[in-house]
Design a protein around this motif. Structure first.
Motif, PDB file in Angstrom:
ATOM      1  N   THR A 202      90.610   4.830 132.210  1.00 48.30           N
ATOM      2  CA  THR A 202      92.008   5.163 131.934  1.00 48.30           C
ATOM      3  C   THR A 202      92.814   3.941 131.502  1.00 48.30           C
ATOM      4  OG1 THR A 202      92.533   4.872 134.271  1.00 48.30           O
ATOM      5  CG2 THR A 202      91.993   7.105 133.533  1.00 48.30           C
ATOM      6  N   SER A 203      92.304   2.756 131.835  1.00 50.63           N
ATOM      7  CA  SER A 203      93.035   1.528 131.505  1.00 50.63           C
ATOM      8  C   SER A 203      92.801   1.064 130.058  1.00 50.63           C
ATOM      9  CB  SER A 203      92.614   0.403 132.456  1.00 50.63           C
ATOM     10  OG  SER A 203      91.210   0.153 132.337  1.00 50.63           O
ATOM     11  N   THR A 204      91.886   1.695 129.336  1.00 49.40           N
ATOM     12  CA  THR A 204      91.520   1.216 128.000  1.00 49.40           C
ATOM     13  C   THR A 204      92.708   1.143 127.063  1.00 49.40           C
ATOM     14  OG1 THR A 204      89.276   2.089 128.237  1.00 49.40           O
ATOM     15  CG2 THR A 204      90.047   1.651 126.002  1.00 49.40           C
ATOM     16  N   LEU A 205      93.558   2.135 127.093  1.00 52.85           N
ATOM     17  CA  LEU A 205      94.677   2.208 126.150  1.00 52.85           C
ATOM     18  C   LEU A 205      95.949   1.545 126.671  1.00 52.85           C
ATOM     19  CD1 LEU A 205      94.322   5.890 124.877  1.00 52.85           C
ATOM     20  CD2 LEU A 205      93.443   3.805 123.829  1.00 52.85           C
ATOM     21  N   ARG A 206      95.937   1.092 127.919  1.00 52.38           N
ATOM     22  CA  ARG A 206      97.170   0.575 128.522  1.00 52.38           C
ATOM     23  C   ARG A 206      97.791  -0.572 127.730  1.00 52.38           C
ATOM     24  NH1 ARG A 206      95.825  -0.603 134.145  1.00 52.38           N
ATOM     25  NH2 ARG A 206      95.781   1.675 134.274  1.00 52.38           N
ATOM     26  N   PRO A 207      97.021  -1.607 127.342  1.00 48.47           N
ATOM     27  CA  PRO A 207      97.669  -2.701 126.589  1.00 48.47           C
ATOM     28  C   PRO A 207      98.196  -2.250 125.231  1.00 48.47           C
ATOM     29  CG  PRO A 207      95.273  -2.980 126.667  1.00 48.47           C
ATOM     30  CD  PRO A 207      95.602  -1.893 127.629  1.00 48.47           C
ATOM     31  N   TRP A 208      97.556  -1.250 124.644  1.00 47.37           N
ATOM     32  CA  TRP A 208      98.004  -0.772 123.337  1.00 47.37           C
ATOM     33  C   TRP A 208      99.283   0.054 123.463  1.00 47.37           C
ATOM     34  CZ3 TRP A 208      95.805  -3.063 119.390  1.00 47.37           C
ATOM     35  CH2 TRP A 208      94.548  -3.647 119.587  1.00 47.37           C
ATOM     36  N   ARG A 209      99.409   0.781 124.559  1.00 49.83           N
ATOM     37  CA  ARG A 209     100.658   1.501 124.797  1.00 49.83           C
ATOM     38  C   ARG A 209     101.820   0.522 124.936  1.00 49.83           C
ATOM     39  NH1 ARG A 209     100.232   6.906 126.796  1.00 49.83           N
ATOM     40  NH2 ARG A 209      98.088   7.621 127.157  1.00 49.83           N
ATOM     41  N   HIS A 210     101.567  -0.621 125.594  1.00 51.16           N
ATOM     42  CA  HIS A 210     102.616  -1.633 125.751  1.00 51.16           C
ATOM     43  C   HIS A 210     102.944  -2.292 124.414  1.00 51.16           C
ATOM     44  CE1 HIS A 210     103.023  -1.322 130.033  1.00 51.16           C
ATOM     45  NE2 HIS A 210     101.744  -1.597 130.253  1.00 51.16           N
ATOM     46  N   ARG A 211     101.926  -2.503 123.596  1.00 50.47           N
ATOM     47  CA  ARG A 211     102.139  -3.152 122.303  1.00 50.47           C
ATOM     48  C   ARG A 211     102.865  -2.238 121.323  1.00 50.47           C
ATOM     49  NH1 ARG A 211      97.017  -6.112 119.690  1.00 50.47           N
ATOM     50  NH2 ARG A 211      97.068  -6.928 121.826  1.00 50.47           N
TER      51      ARG A 211
END
Length: 271
Positions: A202-211
């Motif tokens: 579930t953490s895979t997309l987390r940095p991209w959501r922030h970016r």
């Protein structure tokens, strides 16, 4: 165009699919505020010029490249269009052009019923080896096909874009793939739908959501093969984004999606 500047590059051979791909590429160049490069590979003598150089005197037969450049310049007057012809065979010429491109765009033939649409050896050969994203556009693709339907008589060009759909491989470090999908959705102000197996953390997309905080993201987790879900989603998408491992061609699932998807397909190389 300055040296080192990125372009949206499209292969032109005079066929209807390549001209439809060129129109898609022109819209993508406008969205990304990049020059559009038209490339015709073949045995004719190589020439290079901007579109103003391509408006040949009356009485001279215009080649497919020249006609495409002129038509696109009328349809997209603000776009910087560069037309190039080379004697290098198609696959090596397109692979070389991809090195300088933000995205390489190629045409495929139109639908042939349930069998999907055939993809030529040039398109598959380039998509299997290019370092940059390759978008395969089927014949008959129209500007309104990438936007939400309109029912009130307003212009289709003002309608919101359909979602970008990303098929995510759980077994690869896919930053290039994910980054391309997020960036493409952001450029269009479109939602991003991500389809992947349950094994993707579930953490895979987390940095991209922030970016990309302005991009609406929805995740669709599936058991087993995500291919059928991706195919279904492509019927209501503006672009389907799939990956391939660097040094390898698209896998069987990706090739099936390329043939059967209901929208253009971007093939992105990743580790």
């Amino acid at each position: 165009m300055s040296i080192g500047a990125r372009t949206i590059t499209v292969g032109i051979d005079g066929s209807r699919p390549s001209l439809d791909a060129a129109d898609w590429a022109a819209r993508e160049a406008q969205r990304r505020r990049l020059p559009l490069r038209l490339l015709h590979a073949g045995t004719e003598p190589a020439v290079f010029g901007r579109v103003c150089d391509v408006d040949v005197p009356a009485g001279r037969t215009r080649a497919a490249l020249d006609r495409a450049a002129i038509e696109l310049s009328y349809a997209h007057p603000a776009l910087d269009i560069i037309a190039r012809r080379t004697a290098t065979p198609a696959v090596p010429a397109l692979l070389a052009a991809a090195v300088e491109a933000e995205t390489l765009v190629l045409g495929s033939r139109g639908r042939t019923g349930s069998a999907g649409f055939p993809v030529g050896s040039v398109a598959l050969g380039v998509a299997a080896r290019a370092d940059r994203p390759v978008v395969l556009v089927r014949a008959g693709e129209l500007p309104e096909d990438e936007r939400m339907p309109v029912a009130d008589g307003s212009s289709p060009s003002t309608a919101p874009y359909l979602p970008v759909v990303l098929g995510l491989d759980p077994d690869a470090s896919a930053d290039d793939l994910i980054g391309y999908a997020f960036d493409t959705a952001a450029v269009r102000s479109a939602p991003l739908h991500v389809v992947h197996p349950w094994t993707v953390p579930t953490s895979t997309l987390r940095p991209w959501r922030h970016r990309f905080p302005g991009t609406t993201v929805s995740e669709h987790r599936v058991d087993g093969d995500p291919g059928p879900r991706l195919l279904e989603a492509s019927a209501r998408a503006g672009l389907l984004v799939v990956g391939r491992r660097t040094g390898r061609g698209p896998g069987r699932a990706a090739r099936s999606l390329i043939r059967h998807a209901g929208c253009p397909v971007a093939v992105v190389s990743h580790d």
